[in-house]
Design a protein around this motif. Structure first.
Motif, short mmCIF file in Angstrom:
data_model
loop_
_atom_site.label_atom_id
_atom_site.label_comp_id
_atom_site.label_asym_id
_atom_site.label_seq_id
_atom_site.Cartn_x
_atom_site.Cartn_y
_atom_site.Cartn_z
N PRO A 1 0.93 -1.03 -0.30
CA PRO A 1 -0.23 -0.38 -0.06
C PRO A 1 0.50 0.78 0.11
CG PRO A 1 -0.42 -1.75 1.98
CD PRO A 1 0.97 -1.76 1.28
N ALA A 2 0.07 2.62 -0.08
CA ALA A 2 1.13 4.03 -0.11
C ALA A 2 1.29 3.91 1.05
CB ALA A 2 0.00 4.59 -1.06
N SER A 3 0.37 3.73 1.65
CA SER A 3 1.00 4.55 2.47
C SER A 3 2.29 3.33 3.56
CB SER A 3 -0.54 3.90 3.67
OG SER A 3 -0.33 2.43 4.17
N LEU A 4 2.98 2.63 3.26
CA LEU A 4 3.88 2.12 3.54
C LEU A 4 5.10 2.84 2.34
CD1 LEU A 4 3.20 -1.95 4.33
CD2 LEU A 4 3.55 0.31 6.10
N ASN A 5 4.89 3.69 1.94
CA ASN A 5 5.96 4.26 1.16
C ASN A 5 7.29 4.89 1.98
OD1 ASN A 5 4.63 3.65 -1.03
ND2 ASN A 5 4.46 5.04 -2.32
N LYS A 6 6.74 5.28 3.21
CA LYS A 6 7.69 6.11 4.17
C LYS A 6 7.48 5.56 5.35
CE LYS A 6 9.73 10.02 3.30
NZ LYS A 6 9.71 11.36 3.09
N LEU A 7 8.49 5.11 6.42
CA LEU A 7 8.50 4.65 7.49
C LEU A 7 10.15 5.70 8.20
CD1 LEU A 7 9.04 0.71 7.02
CD2 LEU A 7 7.00 1.67 7.04
N GLY A 8 8.79 6.59 8.55
CA GLY A 8 9.91 8.22 9.22
C GLY A 8 10.44 8.63 8.35
N ASN A 9 11.78 8.33 7.88
CA ASN A 9 12.95 9.08 7.03
C ASN A 9 13.48 8.31 6.55
OD1 ASN A 9 12.74 11.42 8.74
ND2 ASN A 9 14.67 10.82 9.95
N TRP A 10 12.60 6.88 6.10
CA TRP A 10 12.85 6.50 5.45
C TRP A 10 11.96 5.75 4.38
CZ3 TRP A 10 17.79 4.49 6.75
CH2 TRP A 10 18.83 4.11 7.35
N GLN A 11 12.65 5.55 2.74
CA GLN A 11 11.83 5.41 2.14
C GLN A 11 12.85 4.32 1.41
OE1 GLN A 11 10.51 9.28 -0.02
NE2 GLN A 11 11.22 8.24 -2.28
N PRO A 12 11.87 2.66 1.34
CA PRO A 12 11.94 1.24 1.58
C PRO A 12 11.36 1.33 -0.19
CG PRO A 12 10.47 1.20 2.68
CD PRO A 12 10.56 2.34 3.21
N ASP A 13 12.75 0.81 -1.06
CA ASP A 13 11.50 0.38 -2.39
C ASP A 13 11.41 -0.83 -2.66
OD1 ASP A 13 12.74 3.45 -3.73
OD2 ASP A 13 14.74 2.07 -3.66
N VAL A 14 12.52 -1.85 -1.64
CA VAL A 14 12.18 -2.52 -2.05
C VAL A 14 11.86 -4.07 -0.94
CG1 VAL A 14 12.88 -5.43 -2.81
CG2 VAL A 14 13.22 -3.73 -4.46
N TRP A 15 10.94 -4.29 -0.30
CA TRP A 15 10.56 -5.30 1.35
C TRP A 15 11.20 -6.76 0.48
CZ3 TRP A 15 8.63 -3.61 5.49
CH2 TRP A 15 8.53 -1.95 5.38
N ILE A 16 12.08 -6.78 1.41
CA ILE A 16 12.99 -8.67 1.64
C ILE A 16 12.69 -9.39 3.17
CG2 ILE A 16 15.46 -9.25 0.98
CD1 ILE A 16 15.80 -7.64 -1.10
N PRO A 17 12.59 -10.50 2.25
CA PRO A 17 12.89 -11.49 3.87
C PRO A 17 14.00 -11.16 4.53
CG PRO A 17 11.20 -12.36 2.82
CD PRO A 17 12.12 -11.33 2.03
N GLY A 18 13.62 -11.16 6.43
CA GLY A 18 14.89 -10.40 6.59
C GLY A 18 16.31 -11.79 6.88
N ASP A 19 16.27 -13.23 6.52
CA ASP A 19 17.03 -14.12 6.16
C ASP A 19 17.44 -13.73 5.46
OD1 ASP A 19 15.57 -15.46 8.69
OD2 ASP A 19 14.35 -17.09 7.10
N TYR A 20 17.88 -13.12 4.09
CA TYR A 20 18.70 -12.26 3.28
C TYR A 20 19.30 -11.67 3.62
CZ TYR A 20 15.62 -15.78 0.23
OH TYR A 20 15.45 -16.45 -0.28
N LEU A 21 19.73 -11.13 4.30
CA LEU A 21 20.84 -10.61 5.11
C LEU A 21 22.27 -10.77 5.51
CD1 LEU A 21 18.75 -8.31 8.36
CD2 LEU A 21 20.33 -7.59 6.49
N ARG A 22 21.87 -12.97 5.58
CA ARG A 22 23.20 -13.94 5.93
C ARG A 22 23.95 -13.16 4.43
NH1 ARG A 22 22.56 -17.18 8.92
NH2 ARG A 22 24.18 -18.47 8.45
N PHE A 23 23.77 -13.12 3.29
CA PHE A 23 24.40 -12.55 2.14
C PHE A 23 24.67 -11.48 1.91
CE2 PHE A 23 21.13 -16.35 1.09
CZ PHE A 23 21.57 -17.11 0.85
#
Length: 788
Positions: A179-201
């Motif tokens: 949804p457009a409501s998740l375009n900005k989270l505070g000062n962050w403006q994420p483009d892509v949301w990826i599951p946290g498990d991929y932080l391993r890479f």
């Protein structure tokens, strides 16, 4: 011929205002503005006092865990801190978010290092967002509505598209658009949301080295913790308990960026913006109340005067058979017409303001791309309050006039002492409001002027950010003239964008009594020449060591110019070790002119063999150098991605937008308040001159100079101003104390601004008195004496 009684009343009222319709327009417009601003105040209060953002779909109480710097900025914590929070009593669930740019690629789209939000598995379910990735598709990623619209041309075929990461063995599959409501989270403006498990890479270690990867991910300060509870918890108590728990990881440590653990109420990722908006909200409430008080007093005085003037008309109507009930009904109908005009104008103003505010960056930092919206219930409540005030100012003098005897003797022109005292008190109160409002506007103007002159920087300098898939770049060849069409020293390089310095916590017992957080920038040695930044101490030709700005020199205990610090060794800690201070430069407004005095340390990039993936270039002649840079970088970099070229002036304008907006709104409301006060003052002076015409005629006949007549006219205004000055000082002290304690806004009691406000108010008062007095002086003297 008018046959409708209601239309007849409106026509009569319109004619009665002949010659003073401008004053009526100002009053109605003023009440409409107050109604619109009061509605916005209620709406802002609803947003700011609500801890949770609008996109949240859960009724639980939420809290955010992050590091907090001295200036209120946030920094992420490590996973151990989030795990500690999850183990606290009464905490139901804990989750986290991590933001970083990632080198994603696509076969059909050009992805320019999109900002990725890595989220914990339970984040969507905990927060109640319905778009939850299917459990059987662990490689599903989600894209923001803004990224889909702006970068992917809103293509419906993007669902199912495959994104690739150079270190991830399989492709990501786009599951849909959030949804457009998740375009900005505070000062962050994420483009892509990826599951946290991929932080391993994304760690420096190979993903197969599970022990080192897990240790790194536990110790790295890259997480914003989010946890929930079914009941309200005390943030201060939670903060104290979490600070007392060790968050270190054995065998893995990171350089401290400063700050302390802090628990925030709600999902809070922009605390500075929220505090600034809270301060603006409080100021808005004060200005709205002040404007409403001034308009109420003016309206009461205007209607009192008009009913006294048209008292004979009301008596004639009663003689020919009009009952008091009919007169009251007619008056209420006319008042209802005026209130309808106020309602229509206020709604139009609300529609305009709602559109402007919804696009404001500070608002979007709190609410994302969610529209502000007009709460018509709040508007109705505001309009009803305005209606009560307006009707009170309208009906009280009407009822007083209607209670007089039908054949009472003519009213004299002299006023009672009580009425004169009330008029003086009213004038003193209005001048107090005018002084406070004018002082605020001048304080902002003075602060902005000081910010403009506090640092020397060439704002026409161009900035170009370039990212690549690799990390190598021959920076020395660029700065020493080894690139075609670019002379030596024409282009400076920074490892971070102009407005995004890193932070570093420094402990040096020889220079600092306690740990202090500094901003740091990695730049080339010609950086200050390209940006035209003055050097106050040390050799202008930067060859070795580090450079600090004037604010950092003050913190480190330097003298006025900081020259005594040149040659001193500063302990930076971690991989930086010790560094020698070789120069003091002027304050550069990296975070905006409103925060130009942040302590800054500059480290040289020449000693580094490799540049990071993202590099920022600074240069003067935009067209020639930009074209040469593009040609050279396309050859030197691996698949470079170029941002839009922006000037430093554009960057600063964006940084200072919140302060500038507050300044403009304060000036506009202050101007309206002052105009209302001057109109009221002018009306009182004109009325007094009409009463005292014969007295002024006698004074002129015996040779009194015009200056003495002006002082005679102004003596009541001067008396009111003498009362208003100390009262304004007291009110300003209360306001500035509250603002300074709760925000970083540039509001303080400035004696220079207050003196200017007093002189400006005095000058405007004198001009207001001189206009009607000059008209009287142009008339023949015998006309005053004959009328007397």
């Amino acid at each position: 011929m008018v046959t409708n009684s209601y239309l007849f009343e409106v026509t009569c009222e319109w004619r009665r205002w002949a010659g003073q319709r401008g004053k009526l327009l100002v009053l109605l417009l003023g009440f409409a503005i107050v109604c619109a601003l009061l509605t916005l105040s209620l709406r802002f209060g609803q947003i700011l006092l609500s801890a949770n953002p609008g996109w949240l779909g859960s009724d639980d109480y939420f809290y955010t865990l992050a590091y907090q710097h001295e200036d209120g900025r946030q920094a992420p914590v490590n996973k151990v801190a989030v795990q500690n929070a999850s183990e606290l009593a009464d905490v139901e669930q804990a989750s986290w978010l991590s933001f970083s740019n990632a080198p994603l690629e696509s076969s059909n789209w050009t992805l320019r290092d999109p900002l990725v939000a890595f989220y914990a598995d339970n984040f969507f379910s905990m927060t109640g967002v319905s778009e939850l990735p299917p459990a059987e598709q662990s490689n599903t990623v989600w894209i923001s509505e803004r990224f889909w619209r702006e970068e992917l041309q809103a293509s419906p075929s993007v669902v199912g598209e495959r994104f690739y990461h150079e270190r991830v063995p399989h492709a990501f599959v786009v599951g849909g658009v959030l949804p457009a409501s998740l375009n900005k989270l505070g000062n962050w403006q994420p483009d892509v949301w990826i599951p946290g498990d991929y932080l391993r890479f994304t760690t420096p270690f190979d993903a197969s080295s599970e022990t080192m990867v897990d240790r790194f991910l536990n110790a790295a300060p890259i997480y914003f913790g989010v946890f929930s509870s079914e009941k309200r918890l005390n943030e201060e108590s939670l903060t104290e308990r979490l600070r007392a728990i060790d968050t270190s990881v054995s065998g893995m440590s990171f350089a401290s960026e400063g700050g302390v653990l802090q628990v925030y109420r709600g999902i809070e990722l922009s605390p500075v913006e929220r505090q600034n908006m809270l301060a603006q909200w409080r100021l808005l409430i004060f200005l709205v109340v002040a404007l409403g008080v001034v308009l109420a007093f003016n309206t009461f005085m205007v209607f009192t005067s008009r009913f006294l003037i048209y008292q004979k008309d009301y008596q004639i109507m009663r003689v020919v058979g009009a009952t008091p009930r009919y007169q009251l009904g007619s008056a209420l109908f006319v008042a209802a017409v005026k209130l309808a005009v106020i309602a229509i104008v206020s709604l139009l103003l609300l529609l305009i303001l709602e559109t402007v505010i919804s696009k404001h960056p500070t608002y979007q930092a709190l609410q994302g791309d969610m529209s502000l919206g007009i709460n018509y219930g709040q508007w109705l409540a505001s309009w009803m309050l305005i209606s009560v005030v307006f009707l009170a100012c309208f009906l009280v003098p009407l009822i007083r006039v209607s209670k007089k005897e039908l054949f009472d003797r003519a009213m004299g022109t002299s006023s009672s002492k009580l009425r004169k005292l009330g008029a003086q008190g009213n004038l003193a109160l209005q001048l107090t409001v005018a002084l406070v409002s004018l002082n605020m506007a001048l304080t902002f103007a003075l602060y902005q002027w000081q910010a403009m002159t506090d640092s020397s920087i060439e704002v026409s300098t161009q900035s170009l950010n370039v990212s690549q898939r690799g990390t190598g770049l021959a920076i020395r060849s660029l700065t020493e003239g080894g690139v075609a069409d670019i002379d030596a020293g024409e282009v400076a390089v920074s490892f971070a964008p102009f407005a995004q310095p890193q932070t570093l916590a420094i402990e040096d017992p020889n220079l600092l009594p306690q740990q202090v957080t500094f901003d740091i920038h990695y730049v080339t040695r010609n950086y200050f020449d390209v940006l035209d930044v003055a050097t106050f101490a040390g050799n202008e030709d930067w060859q070795s060591g580090i450079r600090i700005n004037r604010r950092a020199a003050d913190i480190l205990g330097g003298n006025g110019s900081g020259s005594d610090l040149v040659g001193t060794s500063l302990t930076l800690g971690g991989i930086h070790g010790h560094a020698q201070i070789t120069g003091i430069v002027d304050n550069v407004p990296h975070r905006g002119r409103a925060r130009a005095s942040e302590p800054m340390i500059y480290l040289s990039v020449e000693a580094s063999a490799h540049a990071p993936r993202s590099v920022t270039f600074f240069f003067g002649e935009a067209d020639r150098i930009a074209q040469a840079l593009h040609t050279w970088l396309n050859r030197e970099m691996i698949d470079p991605s170029f941002s839009e070229t922006r000037s430093i002036a554009q960057i600063l304008a964006q940084q200072d937008q919140a302060v500038n907006s507050l300044f403009i709104s304060t000036v506009l409301i202050s101007a309206l308040i002052i105009a209302s006060v001057l109109i009221s003052l002018g009306y009182q002076i004109k009325a007094r001159l009409r009463v005292d015409r014969h007295e002024y005629g006698v004074l002129l006949a015996i040779g009194a100079p015009p200056q003495s007549l002006l002082l005679r006219v102004l003596r009541h205004a001067f008396m009111a101003l003498a009362v208003a000055v100390p009262l304004a000082v007291f009110i300003l002290a209360l306001i500035t104390g509250q603002v300074q304690a709760n925000s970083a806004l540039p509001i303080s009691f400035e004696p220079v601004a207050f003196i200017l406000a007093c002189f400006a108010t005095l000058l405007l008062t004198m001009v207001t008195a001189m206009v009607p007095l000059r008209r009287i002086l142009k008339e023949p003297i015998f006309s005053y004496l004959r009328q007397g």
